[in-house]
Design a protein around this motif. Sequence first.
Motif, PDB file in Angstrom:
ATOM      1  N   HIS A 159       0.844  -1.200   0.000  1.00  0.00           N
ATOM      2  CA  HIS A 159       0.000   0.000   0.000  1.00  0.00           C
ATOM      3  C   HIS A 159       0.876   1.246   0.000  1.00  0.00           C
ATOM      4  O   HIS A 159       1.466   1.623   1.016  1.00  0.00           O
ATOM      5  N   LEU A 160       0.958   1.884  -1.166  1.00  0.00           N
ATOM      6  CA  LEU A 160       1.759   3.094  -1.317  1.00  0.00           C
ATOM      7  C   LEU A 160       0.925   4.314  -1.687  1.00  0.00           C
ATOM      8  O   LEU A 160       1.469   5.419  -1.764  1.00  0.00           O
ATOM      9  N   ALA A 161      -0.367   4.140  -1.952  1.00  0.00           N
ATOM     10  CA  ALA A 161      -1.202   5.272  -2.329  1.00  0.00           C
ATOM     11  C   ALA A 161      -1.253   6.289  -1.191  1.00  0.00           C
ATOM     12  O   ALA A 161      -1.446   5.932  -0.031  1.00  0.00           O
ATOM     13  N   ALA A 162      -1.053   7.561  -1.529  1.00  0.00           N
ATOM     14  CA  ALA A 162      -1.024   8.610  -0.504  1.00  0.00           C
ATOM     15  C   ALA A 162      -1.104   9.973  -1.164  1.00  0.00           C
ATOM     16  O   ALA A 162      -0.862  10.120  -2.364  1.00  0.00           O
ATOM     17  N   CYS A 163      -1.437  10.964  -0.354  1.00  0.00           N
ATOM     18  CA  CYS A 163      -1.313  12.365  -0.757  1.00  0.00           C
ATOM     19  C   CYS A 163      -0.122  12.939   0.001  1.00  0.00           C
ATOM     20  O   CYS A 163      -0.151  13.041   1.225  1.00  0.00           O
ATOM     21  N   THR A 164       0.914  13.310  -0.736  1.00  0.00           N
ATOM     22  CA  THR A 164       2.144  13.796  -0.102  1.00  0.00           C
ATOM     23  C   THR A 164       2.255  15.318  -0.080  1.00  0.00           C
ATOM     24  O   THR A 164       3.236  15.856   0.415  1.00  0.00           O
ATOM     25  N   SER A 165       1.247  16.003  -0.613  1.00  0.00           N
ATOM     26  CA  SER A 165       1.268  17.464  -0.619  1.00  0.00           C
ATOM     27  C   SER A 165       1.282  18.009   0.796  1.00  0.00           C
ATOM     28  O   SER A 165       0.637  17.459   1.703  1.00  0.00           O
ATOM     29  N   LEU A 166       2.004  19.100   0.991  1.00  0.00           N
ATOM     30  CA  LEU A 166       2.041  19.774   2.289  1.00  0.00           C
ATOM     31  C   LEU A 166       1.205  21.055   2.293  1.00  0.00           C
ATOM     32  O   LEU A 166       1.185  21.773   3.291  1.00  0.00           O
ATOM     33  N   LEU A 167       0.520  21.340   1.206  1.00  0.00           N
ATOM     34  CA  LEU A 167      -0.257  22.572   1.104  1.00  0.00           C
ATOM     35  C   LEU A 167      -1.469  22.534   2.035  1.00  0.00           C
ATOM     36  O   LEU A 167      -2.134  21.507   2.188  1.00  0.00           O
ATOM     37  N   ASP A 168      -1.775  23.674   2.649  1.00  0.00           N
ATOM     38  CA  ASP A 168      -2.963  23.764   3.498  1.00  0.00           C
ATOM     39  C   ASP A 168      -4.224  23.435   2.709  1.00  0.00           C
ATOM     40  O   ASP A 168      -5.154  22.812   3.236  1.00  0.00           O
TER      41      ASP A 168
ATOM     42  N   VAL B 128      -5.691   8.541   5.496  1.00  0.00           N
ATOM     43  CA  VAL B 128      -6.327   7.938   6.666  1.00  0.00           C
ATOM     44  C   VAL B 128      -7.564   7.127   6.259  1.00  0.00           C
ATOM     45  O   VAL B 128      -7.640   5.926   6.520  1.00  0.00           O
ATOM     46  N   SER B 129      -8.522   7.775   5.605  1.00  0.00           N
ATOM     47  CA  SER B 129      -9.760   7.083   5.248  1.00  0.00           C
ATOM     48  C   SER B 129      -9.501   5.899   4.324  1.00  0.00           C
ATOM     49  O   SER B 129     -10.120   4.833   4.471  1.00  0.00           O
ATOM     50  N   ALA B 130      -8.580   6.057   3.372  1.00  0.00           N
ATOM     51  CA  ALA B 130      -8.264   4.957   2.454  1.00  0.00           C
ATOM     52  C   ALA B 130      -7.670   3.770   3.203  1.00  0.00           C
ATOM     53  O   ALA B 130      -7.955   2.608   2.883  1.00  0.00           O
ATOM     54  N   VAL B 131      -6.855   4.045   4.212  1.00  0.00           N
ATOM     55  CA  VAL B 131      -6.270   2.963   5.022  1.00  0.00           C
ATOM     56  C   VAL B 131      -7.367   2.250   5.808  1.00  0.00           C
ATOM     57  O   VAL B 131      -7.384   1.017   5.910  1.00  0.00           O
ATOM     58  N   ASP B 132      -8.297   3.005   6.357  1.00  0.00           N
ATOM     59  CA  ASP B 132      -9.427   2.395   7.051  1.00  0.00           C
ATOM     60  C   ASP B 132     -10.187   1.447   6.122  1.00  0.00           C
ATOM     61  O   ASP B 132     -10.545   0.332   6.504  1.00  0.00           O
ATOM     62  N   SER B 133     -10.427   1.899   4.889  1.00  0.00           N
ATOM     63  CA  SER B 133     -11.156   1.075   3.923  1.00  0.00           C
ATOM     64  C   SER B 133     -10.379  -0.181   3.564  1.00  0.00           C
ATOM     65  O   SER B 133     -10.945  -1.280   3.474  1.00  0.00           O
TER      66      SER B 133
ATOM     67  N   ARG C 283      -0.327 -10.675   3.497  1.00  0.00           N
ATOM     68  CA  ARG C 283       0.631  -9.794   4.189  1.00  0.00           C
ATOM     69  C   ARG C 283       0.490  -8.389   3.624  1.00  0.00           C
ATOM     70  O   ARG C 283       0.528  -8.177   2.401  1.00  0.00           O
ATOM     71  N   LEU C 284       0.333  -7.414   4.513  1.00  0.00           N
ATOM     72  CA  LEU C 284       0.259  -6.008   4.129  1.00  0.00           C
ATOM     73  C   LEU C 284       1.596  -5.333   4.403  1.00  0.00           C
ATOM     74  O   LEU C 284       2.121  -5.402   5.513  1.00  0.00           O
ATOM     75  N   VAL C 285       2.143  -4.693   3.374  1.00  0.00           N
ATOM     76  CA  VAL C 285       3.314  -3.833   3.537  1.00  0.00           C
ATOM     77  C   VAL C 285       2.804  -2.404   3.410  1.00  0.00           C
ATOM     78  O   VAL C 285       2.450  -1.958   2.316  1.00  0.00           O
ATOM     79  N   HIS C 286       2.714  -1.718   4.534  1.00  0.00           N
ATOM     80  CA  HIS C 286       2.155  -0.366   4.561  1.00  0.00           C
ATOM     81  C   HIS C 286       3.275   0.656   4.457  1.00  0.00           C
ATOM     82  O   HIS C 286       4.151   0.733   5.327  1.00  0.00           O
ATOM     83  N   CYS C 287       3.256   1.439   3.391  1.00  0.00           N
ATOM     84  CA  CYS C 287       4.288   2.456   3.180  1.00  0.00           C
ATOM     85  C   CYS C 287       3.856   3.747   3.853  1.00  0.00           C
ATOM     86  O   CYS C 287       2.905   4.401   3.423  1.00  0.00           O
ATOM     87  N   SER C 288       4.556   4.108   4.899  1.00  0.00           N
ATOM     88  CA  SER C 288       4.281   5.329   5.643  1.00  0.00           C
ATOM     89  C   SER C 288       5.305   6.392   5.232  1.00  0.00           C
ATOM     90  O   SER C 288       5.567   6.571   4.049  1.00  0.00           O
ATOM     91  N   SER C 289       5.880   7.062   6.174  1.00  0.00           N
ATOM     92  CA  SER C 289       6.860   8.117   5.916  1.00  0.00           C
ATOM     93  C   SER C 289       7.699   8.300   7.166  1.00  0.00           C
ATOM     94  O   SER C 289       7.241   8.021   8.278  1.00  0.00           O
ATOM     95  N   VAL C 290       8.933   8.783   6.982  1.00  0.00           N
ATOM     96  CA  VAL C 290       9.722   9.119   8.175  1.00  0.00           C
ATOM     97  C   VAL C 290       9.051  10.238   8.959  1.00  0.00           C
ATOM     98  O   VAL C 290       9.307  10.415  10.148  1.00  0.00           O
TER      99      VAL C 290
END
Length: 318
Positions: free
Chosen positions: A75-84, A95-100, A112-119
């Motif tokens: 699971h690598l899908a994410a929004c990496t933008s830092l914009l407000d 968050v919601s996508a991970v819940d789903s 087996r789930l490999v969850h790609c987070s961030s430092v």
Amino acid sequence: MPFAGDRVLVTGATGFLGSRVTRLLSASGAKVRVFRRSSSDPSRLSGFPWEDAVGSFADSAALSKALEGVRAVFHLAACTSLLDADRPEREEANVSAVDSLLKALRTVPGVRLVHCSSVGAVGYSSRPEVLDERSPFDAWGVHYFETKRRAEERVLEAVAGGLDAVIVNPGTLIGTGMKESQRRAFAAAAAGRAWAYPPGGSCFASVEDAAQGLLLTAQQGRRGERYILGGSNLSFREYFSSIARLAGFPPPRIPIPGALLPAAGWVLELLFGIMGRDTGRLAAGFGYYSSEKALRELGYGITPLEEVLAEILKEMKT
């Protein structure tokens, strides 16, 4: 070979890191299924076989179908933008996508789930201290980091409930084909136009190393553990100076006062839709991390920074 002959699902496969992971899985003999939005651009996935599964995390039927017969999920899908302005998208994607996904995985045993987070989910500091997987999280207030941390907590709750999952925390990824904002900053330094530098620093990691690290984590990572996939801890002055030196230009010499950066980021987002307050905050702080756990337990490898920078320079010249 990892997952040779097995079907694996990759989310976020069309991205900078996800496309590398997908390519490596395909080369290993895995039957790769890509779960993506209809609007995503699959051009990074050319030249090797993969199975298309179009849908969204909000569509439980499409997600369940995508999970049919898989042995592992990356699971690598994410929004990496830092914009407000992208705060709602971060909540939904991170968050919601991970819940789903976790809800859907309850009905698919043995995956087996490999969850790609961030430092960023580990934290960051106002001083150049090196953090690791055991460091207390202190990055509340940076919304992107908050969403990644909350997603990790959801995954670990699911692990406590029986899910086989492992978490990876990649550093600041660099490499050929990196996103446009990184490319512009790199190009400015490589052309001798980066005269100033922010006072902070980051952990710069090869995207190729991180992709290999995800496969190693899938094979050898301990259930419920987190692994930092980092690289070289450098101040921004050191990073841009290394690029300039390789390109034959003088390094940046003017320090930007860190206190000005959050406000400057807010103004730039307001006027031009770039940078953002959180980007300014992070540029004034330090994201230094240790990859010792991944080196020791996974056999993770770190490519020398100059080799990575040289490859990017070569790409820019062609």
